[in-house]
Design an enzyme around this catalytic site. Sequence first.
Site, PDB file in Angstrom:
ATOM      1  N   GLU A 177      73.627  26.932 -41.097  1.00  0.00           N
ATOM      2  CA  GLU A 177      74.482  27.857 -40.326  1.00  0.00           C
ATOM      3  C   GLU A 177      74.114  29.327 -40.546  1.00  0.00           C
ATOM      4  O   GLU A 177      74.969  30.170 -40.802  1.00  0.00           O
ATOM      5  CB  GLU A 177      75.956  27.612 -40.672  1.00  0.00           C
ATOM      6  CG  GLU A 177      76.459  26.267 -40.206  1.00  0.00           C
ATOM      7  CD  GLU A 177      77.958  26.061 -40.405  1.00  0.00           C
ATOM      8  OE1 GLU A 177      78.630  26.950 -40.975  1.00  0.00           O
ATOM      9  OE2 GLU A 177      78.466  25.005 -39.980  1.00  0.00           O
ATOM     10  N   GLU A 296      76.661  18.126 -38.574  1.00  0.00           N
ATOM     11  CA  GLU A 296      78.057  18.306 -38.984  1.00  0.00           C
ATOM     12  C   GLU A 296      78.938  18.077 -37.763  1.00  0.00           C
ATOM     13  O   GLU A 296      78.797  18.779 -36.771  1.00  0.00           O
ATOM     14  CB  GLU A 296      78.327  19.708 -39.551  1.00  0.00           C
ATOM     15  CG  GLU A 296      77.763  19.950 -40.936  1.00  0.00           C
ATOM     16  CD  GLU A 296      78.256  21.252 -41.552  1.00  0.00           C
ATOM     17  OE1 GLU A 296      79.411  21.656 -41.259  1.00  0.00           O
ATOM     18  OE2 GLU A 296      77.500  21.869 -42.320  1.00  0.00           O
TER      19      GLU A 296
END
Length: 506
Positions: A177, A296
Amino acid sequence: MVLAEQKASIIIDKSFTISEVDERLYGSFIEHLGRAVYGGIYEPEHPEADEEGFRKDVMALVKRLNVPIIRYPGGNMVSAYNWEDGVGPREERPRRLELAWRTIETNEMGTNEFVAWSKKVNADVMMAVNLGTRGIDAARNFLEYCNHPGGTYWSDLRKEHGYKNPHNIKVWCLGNEMDGSWQVGHKTAHEYGRLALETGKAMRLVDPDIELVACGSSNTNMPTFPEYEATTLEHTYDVVDYISLHQYYGNRSNDTENYLAKTMDMDHFIKTVIATCDYIKAKKRSKKTINLSFDEWNVWYHSNEQDRQIEPWSIAPPQLEDVYNFEDALLVGSMLMTMLRHADRVKMACMAQLVNVIAPIMTENGGGAWEQTIFYPYMHVSLYGRGVSLQPVVSSPKYDSKDFTDVPYIDSAVVYNEEAEELTVFVLNRHLTDKMTLTIDVRSFEGYQIVEHIVLEHDDLKAVNTLGNQRVKPHSNGDASLTYDGQIEALVNKASWNVIRLKKKA
């Protein structure tokens, strides 16, 4: 009250092939966060702990899910993580401030222990490297430690630590991320793309057989989505194999109709990332196709308020411990089906996470372990979703919700396992009050018969499971039947998850 019935149909044919399903679609995730590791998979003082400190009751539940690959060690945590802290004699490992979640990391558990645990649950490892505070040198040394046979500094250090054979970890995530301002070492797409490229090049020199995952956007609401993907791939296209997707959903407004429609957003997310990958492919005149790693995904919102109360710098506090209800299980089933319908490009995925932290499995420290509501659709698709994904042609009544239009009440995915001569039809009825009379055309599967119709249902959408009280669990009393002309007839109950399994007669 007698519930109304509506009608829907599905056409299934062997020729409606999407793709072979990569079993890694059913992966999961363990981060050094909350009680995922300490009190989750590892609790040496627990009465169910084995000789290495791993909870056998947790391992048994993980094995029931048949998880093929598990991402480790983060997550946000990896962006300030020094992998060297977690190897070698435990008594020499440092305690560190863990910056992502503001806890103390004891490093009792590290790479070697996690690899050992993964083998016990029959899963491969998807390893992440720190591209927040570190970069090329740490990543290539880490890979050498894990995968090189011996005769070098880092590989011989692994042997000194008691692991003679290389771990042979073949999937590596280049950071986590990196588009997020919350990430330690957050980078622009250009900054990240350059670093990921050079790190990937060095890692491939150490082990040419690895697969590399580049960071995509943290979610669809990021202001840089999908430009972050495009710019990252401009740099990394020739060195990576996958780009990652992350997405969590919640029902904060308590609007279940809208909540169960959120897989429409997930579908759009996947299509947008595919289009972005293929745009860069065309721009580069490349013959290589970048696939997707949805590493995710889950429901995450129940625990947000309680997480704000956690005392900073504690050890393994109960963080992100969402207690999932029945409607969450319905959405999780729909998310899995959405990825199955994109099995041609979504090749890996990780339910985040596996134990205690936004997880299908919960534990008590020193006590028992149990299945959350979301455990069941995840288990069903993992067990019965191996084979070829077929495109179902669904005709269903539709509805409009706050954020979505033309939402079909019937959501479906189909997997055909030719070798085992099995066909599985996954069906969700989103209607909150009405049953659905469902007709499924399976004429191309001559000689097949129904072996089971599994149903997950509950009158209370907010029903949850606790230790010793499994309020939400599946049964096999569905009424699907096969008529003489190759049609399945089933009465699909309101707000229900259904698994209709067929097998060819012997």
